[in-house]
Structure formats: structure tokens, C-alpha cells
Design an enzyme around this catalytic site. Structure first.
Site, mmCIF file in Angstrom:
data_model
loop_
_atom_site.group_PDB
_atom_site.id
_atom_site.type_symbol
_atom_site.label_atom_id
_atom_site.label_comp_id
_atom_site.label_asym_id
_atom_site.label_seq_id
_atom_site.Cartn_x
_atom_site.Cartn_y
_atom_site.Cartn_z
ATOM 1 N N ALA A 65 0.962 -1.169 -0.004
ATOM 2 C CA ALA A 65 -0.145 0.013 -0.002
ATOM 3 C C ALA A 65 1.054 1.145 0.005
ATOM 4 C CB ALA A 65 -0.770 0.157 1.224
ATOM 5 N N GLY A 109 0.881 -4.926 0.867
ATOM 6 C CA GLY A 109 -0.401 -5.137 -0.187
ATOM 7 C C GLY A 109 -0.106 -5.705 -1.494
ATOM 8 N N GLU A 132 5.028 -5.143 7.129
ATOM 9 C CA GLU A 132 4.115 -3.736 7.789
ATOM 10 C C GLU A 132 4.618 -3.862 9.195
ATOM 11 O OE1 GLU A 132 2.825 -6.516 5.878
ATOM 12 O OE2 GLU A 132 1.317 -5.584 4.539
#
Ligand code: CAA
Length: 258
Positions: A65, A109, A132
Site C-alpha cells: 500500500a 499489499g 508491515e
């Protein structure tokens, strides 16, 4: 819709979508997700398309992301809009098959998006990971769930807790990817695989996809029952008659995709 973050083309009966934000390692910004959804909608509606390939660049399928876009969001921003929204999962409800052709980084992502596809063909330089944890959060688009189902708890846990990346060889050993090919052959190989699928009967392909996916959502007994009902349904198609007649008559099948 004019696309700024993806390239979309049709090659015969295959739809090709290339993630194209080279300056940001194909980070998945909101605009890219909108464009991807729109392109998938278009291919779903196009009767001439029977398989889809999703790829990135040699350096990156997608590095996750877009961190810069989300870094200043607060709890109510993300909770309120249910970020990462429904559209991020658009690939999972595509009924035609989607192959991920992954070279370079598939992180966060990006790894999650590759896992949402029906299967992954990886280039030798591919690197998969859920980093993450290293930026103060956790996977938000299915990483903890899908990675665990694909590679098992121990590897998924280690990757999610440390951010360690998995190379292509380990990804193949672990069952995350179906095959590994040289970088320069990746797109050609994925397109050939997609053409093979697009050359088969579309209803059979869609039923097979639905049945395999059911294995992740239900018990073995229910999944087997679901498969059997779809198998029965295939006998209502013109293509089942044609496919079996063609076998008996030793000739190629002339699919009607009905
Ligand atoms: N978001 C926004 N920009 C990104 C990005 C991301 N996820 N990944 C890379 N970029 C940008 C970099 O900021 C850089 O931009 P500038 O040139 O403007 O500085 C450009 O892409 C090139 O990246 P690097 O200079 O970092 O390239 P590198 O070769 O040194 O490293 C990399 C490559 C290892 C992929 C590194 O960029 C990296 O670690 N990226 C972030 C990976 C990550 O943490 N992903 C998870 C995101 S969170 C998420 O995805 C949540 C979810 O579950 C959906």
C-alpha cells in the site's frame, strides 16, 4: 476511464493489466486501486476475454500500500472508511481466472494482491513479504490469513513478526507460487499459460476456479459436495457435449463457451 497507474491491453482472448507506478515501486495508491477495479470490470464484461494476467515491472510487482498516502490517517479515518476498502479485494471476486506474474518485490499489499489472484507465477528475482510490522502496523488486506493458508503457520508467523522476505525458490518450495521462471521469460510464460486457459471452455474454467476456491472457505465434506454439484451442472453445457464428443471422435473441440 483514463488510466494513469496501470496499463491495460488485450492480447487475443487474454486481458493483460500491468501495474505502472515506476517511481513508487508500484505502490498501491487509491487511484491505482480504482483503475484496477475498473479494468477488471471491463474484462469481466468482455465476452472475448477468458483469462486475465496481472503483472508489474521487473523491479516490483508492488511494494505494498502507498505508505506516503496513508501515513497521516488516524484511527477514525481508516475505521470510518473501512480502509483497506472493499475495492482492494476486487481481484478475489473476479470470476474469470487471474494469474499473477510476479517479478521483483511483492510486499505488504503487493504480496496480498498476488495471493488474491488464482495462482502466482514468479520470476527468479521475486521477493515476497509482509513487512508491515517494520512500519508499526500489520497486514491489512488478508496477509495474515492467506499467507498462513498458503505456506503454513510457522513461515507465515515468522514473516509477519519479522518482516523477513521469502525469495522465489522458497516461495515455490512452500507452495506460495506455482512455478518459477527466468525473469526475461516471465510475461511470455504467464501469457502462454493464460492462452492455454483461454483456449478451454469458459464455463468449465469458471466452475473449476469456483470449486478450488471453495476449499478455502468450507469443510472437506461440503467442498466435495459443492464440487459434485458443479460437476453435474457442467453436463448442462454445450461444451461438455462438445468436449466429450471431440475426444471420442479424436478431433479438437470447438468450444462454444456456453
Ligand atoms: N509506498 C510508497 N512509496 C513507496 C513504497 C510504498 N509501499 N515502496 C517504495 N516506495 C517508493 C520509495 O519511497 C521511493 O520513492 P522516492 O524515490 O520518492 O524516495 C521509491 O519508491 C523507490 O523505493 P526505494 O528507494 O526504497 O527503493 P529500494 O530499492 O531501496 O527499496 C523496497 C525497495 C525494499 C521495496 C523499499 O522501497 C521498501 O521497503 N518499501 C516499502 C515496503 C513496505 O513496507 N510495504 C508495506 C506497505 S504497508 C501495506 O501494504 C499495508 C497492507 O497490508 C495493505
Amino acid at each position: 476511464m483514463a488510466y494513469e497507474n496501470i496499463l491495460v491491453e488485450t492480447r487475443g482472448n487474454v486481458g493483460l493489466i500491468t501495474l505502472n507506478r515506476p517511481k513508487a515501486m508500484n505502490a498501491l495508491c487509491a487511484a491505482l486501486i480504482d483503475e484496477l477495479s475498473d479494468a477488471l470490470d471491463g474484462f469481466e464484461k468482455d465476452a472475448g476475454i477468458r483469462c486475465i494476467v496481472l503483472t508489474g515491472s521487473e523491479k516490483a510487482f508492488a511494494a505494498g500500500a502507498d505508505i506516503k498516502e496513508m501515513k497521516s490517517k488516524d484511527f477514525m479515518d481508516v475505521y470510518g472508511e473501512d480502509f483497506i476498502t472493499h475495492d482492494w479485494e476486487r481481484v478475489t471476486w473476479t470470476r474469470k481466472p487471474v494469474i499473477a506474474a510476479v517479478a521483483g518485490y511483492a510486499l505488504g499489499g503487493g504480496c496480498e494482491m498476488a495471493m488474491m489472484c488464482d495462482f502466482i507465477i514468479a520470476a527468479e528475482n521475486a521477493k515476497f513479504g509482509q513487512p508491515e510490522i517494520t512500519i508499526g502496523t500489520i497486514p491489512g488486506s488478508g496477509g495474515t490469513q492467506r499467507l498462513t493458508r498458503f505456506v503454513g503457520k510457522s513461515k507465515a508467523m515468522e514473516m509477519c513478526l519479522t518482516g523477513r522476505m521469502m525469495d522465489a525458490a522458497e516461495a515455490e518450495r512452500s507452495g506460495l507460487v506455482s512455478r518459477v521462471v527466468p525473469v526475461e521469460d516471465l510475461l511470455e510464460d504467464a501469457m502462454k499459460t493464460a492462452e492455454k486457459i483461454a483456449g478451454l471452455s469458459l464455463p468449465s474454467v469458471m466452475m473449476a476456479k469456483e470449486a478450488v476456491n471453495r476449499a478455502y472457505e468450507t469443510t472437506l465434506a461440503e467442498g466435495v459436495k459443492f464440487e459434485r454439484r458443479l460437476f453435474h451442472s457442467s453436463f448442462a453445457t454445450q461444451d461438455q457435449k462438445e468436449g466429450m464428443a471431440a475426444f471420442a471422435e479424436k478431433r479438437p473441440a470447438n468450444w462454444k463457451h456456453r
